[in-house]
Design an enzyme around this catalytic site. Structure first.
Site: not given
Lengths: 457, 457
Positions: A22-23, A316, A332-333, A19, A179
């Site tokens: 972000f991770g 996630d 993401a954090q 993957g 959004e």
């Protein structure tokens, strides 16, 4: 063939990362100076800045503005090899993965960062009617549906059908749903002004459906209230304590309390319900690791799987309970901090440090959501901010986060432009172009008064 | 419903324009102040700046950089209505069109600006193997094929297959073919440098195949020679007097003189042979107007069809002979000048001026083609320019031409960026993601030495 830069050869331990989100990307980068050779696997050739995907779905940004080729990001990190591949299965006992081309890839250490996918609670056929927003293709598909609905309405003479074409339902009032709904409200009320001759885009209805009793349920109540105000200003109708009972090509069945309502809507978007990517199931089957109701893998305090200290699950797809036992949010954090924790732990082990590690601890830097133009809500470690200031903070944080991307500047300019003009540059209908004939029989009436219906149409 | 802005109602003559390209869009704009109501029909919701499409195909620009919504361009021209529709047929006697939804649209004056499409000289099945470059989808499709070839090569162990994957054949050395081949050469030699671990992108072979005896055959010979030099610098091999005899998924059969050669290539791009859009055939059938070998309609000196003074054909789909009897080239300038001529003639007629008009005359402002970074050839009314100066002129002309587009500035910045960094921002592989299994059986070898082949793969 520049062998000296290959991450293979030699006997360095082989870290495989599944993957490039972000991770995965942050894990690879955090191992920059580690004595390992890394293979980063992803089915896509780019890292996607997911938090801004809704901007692509609503024509504000182009895909390339929020995506960067993984190879470009990592080209100078010579201990990483990027492979475009999908992982089909895992043999945890013999420590190898099976890739989509049938080949095997062995690992010494595995970092699983596969993320989530859309979930329809056992109604997978709903996906046709209500696309989710996870991939670039989802975004351009949603963009096509939303824009095409206005185009079809312009050609439509039956007022009932026009109303149906101009009704947009967004299911789920989390950050993405808020959004999306806000952006569609803005498109209808500002972007498309004067673009049409037969219809008035401001007549469009945007419904935001949420099962909880407020929008942004994971946010503090006062910010939920602020978000609701901003949505109202953009003409978005919020339906709380309401659930989707049924979906068809042009209807949504809503249930609130014990009364059902059928809403006629051409466009329904799904931003609720996610489930860990399918590889999580294969991994659970191979390791016996438990999964939660969203198929996330229950990880140990050091983010590894029970009895498999060489397998880390981050982001996630990992279920890691916070202080009050709820799983950490899929943001993401969390993924980034878990990536850095896993990298630190791997480096410690390579130094021969075998003491039991301090458990992973998440530092919440805050969360924010934006609603249309110049309005956002932010919860920064207890500090609640909204309105223009919130939006400016949101803009700053996201632009800084885009720093890895060569086109950060383009994004800034594009935003500045749409801020001042409320124009949206990327309003392109691509993909399968014209459904011929148009969606419904009614649509066959010509908008031209002088037009005479074809006998056999 | 803002009726006062509708182009209908009232008894003003109804001008219908088919096609929102350079011809159609300029015709609509040239009729801004004319006492007519205009309906502009296009199957797409945007105007495409075709001359830069090759930049999208090679990851230099995003689709939205070179496309603008027709409604946005025309929103303040209240005598125009834009309809997203495909025209299926025409009844020239009763003066109405049949649209894709079966409805009819009557016209008083018709302007046909439908353009050209790819043509495979009776080998339509070749399209699968060698896509052309006419639409945004063509461009992203080509972008996917080119980038994926490098990705597949990185995973490939069989040297033969790697060579095949890294061989790119461009058929046709007109401006588009030269620009495509140059851009691919640049990607291989500069953009992807250090991006891979197993392959060396500079080993890629780019073949440019041309049937004539020089590249850019429509240009002056000295500029053809300059272009050939620039192509050589980018590692492009030019094959002149050579024709394509056959195509398969991974081979191209070339014939030069009486010797045939089979080139193994994973990626072949088609930039030769165009044919008028299918509507030209329907129009010819309905009006008895003659077509040339490329199905273009032979127009009269006033750009109308014989016996149908109310039907104008302009742009690529029109065959209008220049001084020495050859048809005018299919370039934007011709379409734009013809659009303005047709608009002038229509306005004169509306003034009741029925004298026979001066025939259309084309003013050649010059032609230019760019080859990779900072090199171009330009023929400006007999003045021959090449190299950096040619490129700067090319850049200036195209940026000015993009003036209608809100994102001209973005394009400039993106170009400046890729000029200095040779990076290409839009290197995204989108659409159907991974062919699983990969193209050929050989591809199933794993690039990982420690990988053991699956018995039944």
């Amino acid at each position: 063939m520049n062998t000296q830069t290959t991450p293979r050869g030699g006997t360095l331990p082989h870290v495989v990362i599944i993957g490039g989100g972000f991770g995965g990307l942050n894990a690879a980068q955090a191992l920059r100076r580690a004595p390992v050779r890394i293979t980063l696997l992803d089915a896509r050739n780019f890292h996607l800045f997911q938090p801004l995907l809704y901007q692509v779905a609503t024509g504000g940004l182009s895909p390339a503005n929020i995506a960067a080729p993984l190879r470009a990001i990592l080209k100078n990190q010579t201990n990483v090899q990027v492979l475009l591949a999908r992982v089909e299965n895992i043999n945890a006992a013999e420590k190898y993965l099976t890739l989509n081309d049938g080949s095997h890839l062995s690992y010494d250490i595995l970092i699983v960062a596969v993320g989530m996918r859309q979930h329809y609670f056992g109604n997978d056929h709903w996906e046709r009617y209500a696309p989710g927003l996870k991939t670039i293709e989802d975004a351009t598909n949603i963009r096509r549906r939303v824009l095409f609905a206005f185009e079809a309405a312009e050609r439509e003479s039956d007022p009932e059908r026009v109303r149906e074409l101009l009704t947009f339902v967004v299911v789920g009032a989390g950050p993405t749903g808020v959004e999306l709904a806000g952006a569609i409200g803005e498109i209808a009320n500002y972007t498309l002004r004067n673009n049409f001759r037969n219809i008035d885009p401001t007549q469009a209805r945007v419904l935001l459906v949420e099962g909880a009793d407020r929008v942004l349920p994971t946010y503090p109540p006062d910010l939920s209230a602020r978000a609701a105000e901003s949505l109202a200003k953009l003409g978005v109708t919020v339906r709380l304590n309401t659930f989707v009972r049924g979906l068809s090509a042009d209807t949504v069945t809503l249930k609130s309390g014990d009364q059902e309502e059928i809403v006629r809507a051409q466009t329904t978007l799904w931003s609720t319900g996610v489930r860990a990517a399918t590889f999580a199931d294969a991994l659970a089957a191979a390791t016996g690791a438990p999964q939660d109701s969203a198929a996330r893998l229950m990880v140990q305090p050091d983010l590894t799987l029970p009895a498999f200290p060489e397998i880390f699950v981050i982001g996630d797809a990992a279920h890691y309970p916070d202080k009050d036992g709820k799983p950490l949010p899929g943001v993401a954090q969390v993924a980034i901090q878990q990536a850095k924790y896993a990298a630190r732990l791997i480096k410690a082990r390579l130094r021969g440090d075998t003491g039991s590690p301090k458990p992973f601890r998440y530092t919440d830097l805050g969360s924010m959501a934006t609603i249309g133009r110049a309005a956002a809500v932010a919860n920064l470690r207890g500090l609640h901010i909204h309105g223009l200031l919130g939006w400016l903070i949101w803009l700053f944080v996201h632009l800084m986060a885009l720093v890895k991307f060569q086109n950060r500047l383009l994004v800034l300019i594009q935003w500045a432009w749409s801020y001042f003009t409320r124009n949206r540059a990327a309003r392109l209908i691509t993909g399968d172009i014209l459904p011929a004939p148009l969606p419904t029989p009614q649509a066959q009436h010509s908008p031209q008064p002088e037009a005479h219906k074809q006998p056999t149409a």
